[in-house]
Design an enzyme around this catalytic site. Structure first.
Site, PDB file in Angstrom:
ATOM      1  N   ASP A 141      44.778  32.985  39.618  1.00  0.00           N
ATOM      2  CA  ASP A 141      43.553  32.223  39.424  1.00  0.00           C
ATOM      3  C   ASP A 141      43.149  31.554  40.732  1.00  0.00           C
ATOM      4  O   ASP A 141      43.336  32.135  41.797  1.00  0.00           O
ATOM      5  CB  ASP A 141      43.769  31.202  38.294  1.00  0.00           C
ATOM      6  CG  ASP A 141      42.524  30.954  37.483  1.00  0.00           C
ATOM      7  OD1 ASP A 141      41.558  30.424  38.048  1.00  0.00           O
ATOM      8  OD2 ASP A 141      42.508  31.269  36.277  1.00  0.00           O
ATOM      9  N   HIS A 214      39.587  25.618  37.941  1.00  0.00           N
ATOM     10  CA  HIS A 214      39.806  26.683  36.970  1.00  0.00           C
ATOM     11  C   HIS A 214      41.288  27.045  36.845  1.00  0.00           C
ATOM     12  O   HIS A 214      41.827  27.177  35.745  1.00  0.00           O
ATOM     13  CB  HIS A 214      38.992  27.903  37.390  1.00  0.00           C
ATOM     14  CG  HIS A 214      38.848  28.965  36.347  1.00  0.00           C
ATOM     15  ND1 HIS A 214      39.799  29.946  36.153  1.00  0.00           N
ATOM     16  CD2 HIS A 214      37.857  29.220  35.465  1.00  0.00           C
ATOM     17  CE1 HIS A 214      39.390  30.760  35.183  1.00  0.00           C
ATOM     18  NE2 HIS A 214      38.209  30.343  34.760  1.00  0.00           N
ATOM     19  N   SER A 544      38.133  32.749  29.729  1.00  0.00           N
ATOM     20  CA  SER A 544      39.131  32.271  30.686  1.00  0.00           C
ATOM     21  C   SER A 544      40.054  31.247  30.056  1.00  0.00           C
ATOM     22  O   SER A 544      41.197  31.094  30.467  1.00  0.00           O
ATOM     23  CB  SER A 544      38.438  31.626  31.899  1.00  0.00           C
ATOM     24  OG  SER A 544      37.943  32.588  32.779  1.00  0.00           O
TER      25      SER A 544
END
Length: 769
Positions: A141, A214, A544
């Site tokens: 990520d 994220h 996600s």
């Protein structure tokens, strides 16, 4: 006689009084509970000088004994009180009352996601052995923010002896930033820099450190340690924890400001497998392509062959059909559903009408009196001014007003900043037909409320038809127990699978809407550079977010069943997933249509980890099985070698390979549409083999199907399978017979095997091409 009569009358009167008193006591003792009453502050009648007086009078109108517990006047307007059900219902019908919400007891041991999945009752879910702490989840990520409490290593033993990973040093990241929880951190940027030039270190860090948020969010969702008193600005308060709290985490930074490049991704998968990860979580994708052209599919195949499960997000391109990413059958493909938690906010118009939406705004509220409201399209000279793009709003037309903006092109939170920057007081963000009624909450920089398409259209009609339209926004905090839930998120990418129609994707869905998890310290919850707020946790949405839920649950199963293969773990999660709501309340809904979702939307259904821990039977697969699958696709030796690293491998010309023979836990049945005058019934056969992981048992098959415009006959042979021990295998064949239907027709079904304790379920999807 007179005395006796008088005495009798007195006794009767006394009995009547006693009965009346008993009835009064019974009514007075009706069970009470605390309710939170949200009021439209601007609707206060002029007869009340203060809102507190209005709140008190409203309560007194329905109850002579209830007392106000708290008055709310900052981010919410209203009060709380202990009421009977009848009193609460009466209060809700009063003018100016937006909602009356029953209070929910919060225990400091869970966020909503683990509780929603049943993991708050997990003491009996996993063995007492410490094998769970030997499982490593690798997250590919944007990196990691190691100081977050979710990476606390208290209670962890030494790093597993077989671990070969490392914590690479770089900008603002030292090897000592890792610990016994976060045991690895690497970054991969060569492919990115080769294409995009050197990393701009004024915008991001050339190290494993996460400057986006994220990666920290996904890694803590998968395997974060428990953190008490977690919330985002007071929303979703509770104890935040990942799916596999005892698993270790390794972060592999492959995504940068300009994207995630396949060379970096493949290098990271390669290193992660070598380091010793057991599960890889990739919340990224790039559409569908042949497997031999897909770097993620290639890396995932070889990870699978070494016993590593790879979980990937399905994509956020829904609700369009065939919008999936990551469809290789050796990848676990995860779509998104909702939780039973929401963050309501209410638009109150000058005409008295109210519209519900969602918001995570927590700052200074709007004034108590209504404000003028303007449509962004009428406050701009730019084409597409309704979208509130940067520089498009005219300050003289929006100053001090609430602005109605429409979704599209730019980020939702950026639109709010554009309104604020132009002097607007608040924003109503309306969905268009592209988003329908799906609501995603945001931590806006100004008072803002996101509403669905229908509400947006109604608000627009009002402000365009009134000479002096006004409105206000009321914020409702956190609400749990929302029904129905889950529903399939509209943004969640859908099947059919264009690459291989005979493989049903996505595999399953998991929570992916408004998920609370760890966050970076580099940016605020909106991710905008102008957002100076810093938070420990943030709430975001997407596949996600659903992907690391399944990655963490896979780690949980790996810890409980170390000898299970990646295919067995996926099978356990798929065959125990549910497609119907408990209590016979119908099939899981699709928020995009408001109707029942289908296997093209949710695959096998919504994940249920408690049942997944004991599935009874599994559909297992080896690398050789997948190579047979590639042979069925008529892959050449070079193409097989590209995927499986089997040089000079040649498919056996004497064998008959069939995609329908892949031992997958679901069925995608493709019929050909008859051409011309040719009609008849086509039959497609699938073979499967199940392995017992639950001990002796006799399983019986049942099938249900529904096809519009026709009927599919399904025959299972044999329809009963007996197992005597763990590890025993039994095979069966399913024959699907159907008449020719027009191209594009579809239907669905479900095959279930049950021994009375376990239910091993497989979704079925029919298509005519």
């Amino acid at each position: 006689m007179a005395t006796a009569t008088t005495t009798t009358a007195a006794l009767l009167l006394l009995l009547l009084l006693c009965s009346s008193f008993s009835f009064y006591v019974a009514v007075g003792e009706e069970k009470r509970q605390t309710y939170i009453v949200h009021m439209a502050k601007s609707r206060r009648p002029s007869t009340f000088a203060e809102h507190g007086h209005w709140y008190d009078a409203s309560l007194r109108s329905v109850s002579s004994s209830a007392e106000i517990l708290y008055s709310y006047d900052t981010v919410a307007h209203g009060f709380s009180a202990r009421l009977t059900t009848a009193e609460a219902q009466a209060l809700e019908s009063l003018d100016g009352v937006l909602s009356v919400l029953p209070e929910v007891r919060y225990e400091l041991h869970t966020t909503r996601t683990p509780e929603f999945l049943g993991l708050d009752k997990s003491d009996d879910l996993v063995p007492q052995a410490n094998t769970g702490s030997d499982v490593v989840v690798g997250v590919l990520d944007t990196g990691v923010w190691p100081e977050r409490k979710s990476f606390d290593d208290a209670g962890f033993g030494p790093v597993p002896a077989g671990w070969k990973g490392a914590c690479e040093e770089g900008k603002d990241f030292k090897a000592t930033d890792c610990n016994r929880k976060l045991i690895g951190a690497r970054f991969f940027s060569k492919g990115y820099e080769a294409s995009m030039g050197p990393i701009d270190e004024t915008r991001e860090l050339r190290s494993p450190r996460d400057s986006d948020g994220h990666g920290t969010h996904t890694s803590t969702t998968a395997a974060g340690s428990a953190v008490t008193d977690a919330s985002l600005l007071g929303f979703a308060a509770g104890t935040a924890r990942g799916m596999a709290t005892r698993a270790r985490v390794a972060a592999y930074k492959v995504c940068w400001v300009g994207g995630c490049f396949s060379s970096d991704i493949l290098a990271a998968i390669d290193r992660a497998v070598d380091d010793g990860c057991h599960v890889l979580s990739l919340s990224l994708g790039g559409g569908m392509s042949d497997y031999y052209r897909d770097s993620v599919a290639i890396g995932a195949f070889n990870a699978m062959e070494k016993g590593v499960l790879v979980s990937c997000s399905a994509g956020n391109s829904g609700p369009s059909a065939s919008s999936l990413s990551n469809v290789a059958p050796w990848i676990t493909t995860v779509g998104a559903g909702t939780l039973d938690r929401d963050f309501p906010a209410y638009v109150v118009l000058g005409n008295g009408k109210n519209y519900s939406g969602v918001s995570l705004y927590s700052g200074k509220p709007l004034p108590s009196s209504p404000l003028p409201i303007v449509y962004a399209g009428n406050a701009s000279n730019a084409t597409g001014g309704n979208l509130c793009m940067p520089g498009t709003l005219m300050p003289e037309k929006v100053a001090g007003k609430i602005v109605l903006c429409e979704r599209g092109i730019s980020p939702r939170v950026q639109k709010g900043y554009v309104v604020r920057d132009a002097g607007g007081a608040g924003m109503i963000l309306a969905n268009t037909d592209a988003n329908g009624e799906e609501l995603v909450a945001d931590a806006h920089l100004l008072p803002a409320n996101g509403v669905g398409e229908k509400a947006g259209d109604a608000i627009k009609r009002y402000l365009l038809s009134e000479m002096s339209p006004t409105a206000t926004i009321v914020f409702g905090g956190t609400k749990v127990g929302v029904r129905p839930s889950p529903v399939v998120a509209a943004f969640s990418s859908r099947g059919p699978n264009v690459v291989t129609p005979e493989i049903l994707k996505p595999d399953l869905i998991a929570p992916g809407v408004n998920i609370l998890a760890g966050w970076t310290g580099a940016v605020g919850p909106t991710g905008l550079s102008v957002d100076s707020r810093r938070v420990e946790f943030s709430i975001i949405s997407g596949t996600s977010m659903s992907c690391p839920h399944v990655s963490g649950l896979a780690a949980l199963l790996k810890g409980a069943h170390p000898d299970w293969s990646p295919a067995a773990i996926r099978s356990a999660l798929m065959t125990t997933a549910y497609a119907d709501y408990p209590g016979g309340n119908g099939g899981v809904l699709d928020v995009a249509t408001g109707k029942a979702a289908t296997p093209f939307d949710y695959g096998a259904g919504h994940v249920d980890p408690r049942r997944g821990m004991d599935p009874g039977l599994v559909y297992d697969l080896t690398a050789d099985d997948y190579i047979d699958f590639l042979c069925a696709l008529n892959y050449t030796s070079l193409q097989i070698a590209a995927v499986a690293k089997r040089t000079n491998y040649t498919c056996d010309r004497k064998r008959t390979y069939a995609v329908s023979g892949l031992n997958y836990p679901s069925f995608a049945v493709a019929f050909e549409t008859a051409s011309g005058d040719r009609v008849g019934v086509a039959t497609v056969k699938h073979t499967r083999t199940m392995t017992s992981v639950g001990g002796p048992g006799t399983y019986k098959a049942t099938v249900a199907t529904a096809v519009t415009g026709g009927e599919v006959k399904v025959a299972v042979e044999p329809a009963e399978l007996s197992f005597t021990k763990v590890g025993e295998k039994q095979s069966y064949t399913v024959s699907f017979s159907a008449p020719s239907l027009p191209s594009g027709s579809s239907g669905f079904g479900r095959l279930e095997w049950s021994d009375g304790k376990h239910v091993v379920a497989s979704p079925i999807a029919f298509t005519w091409t």
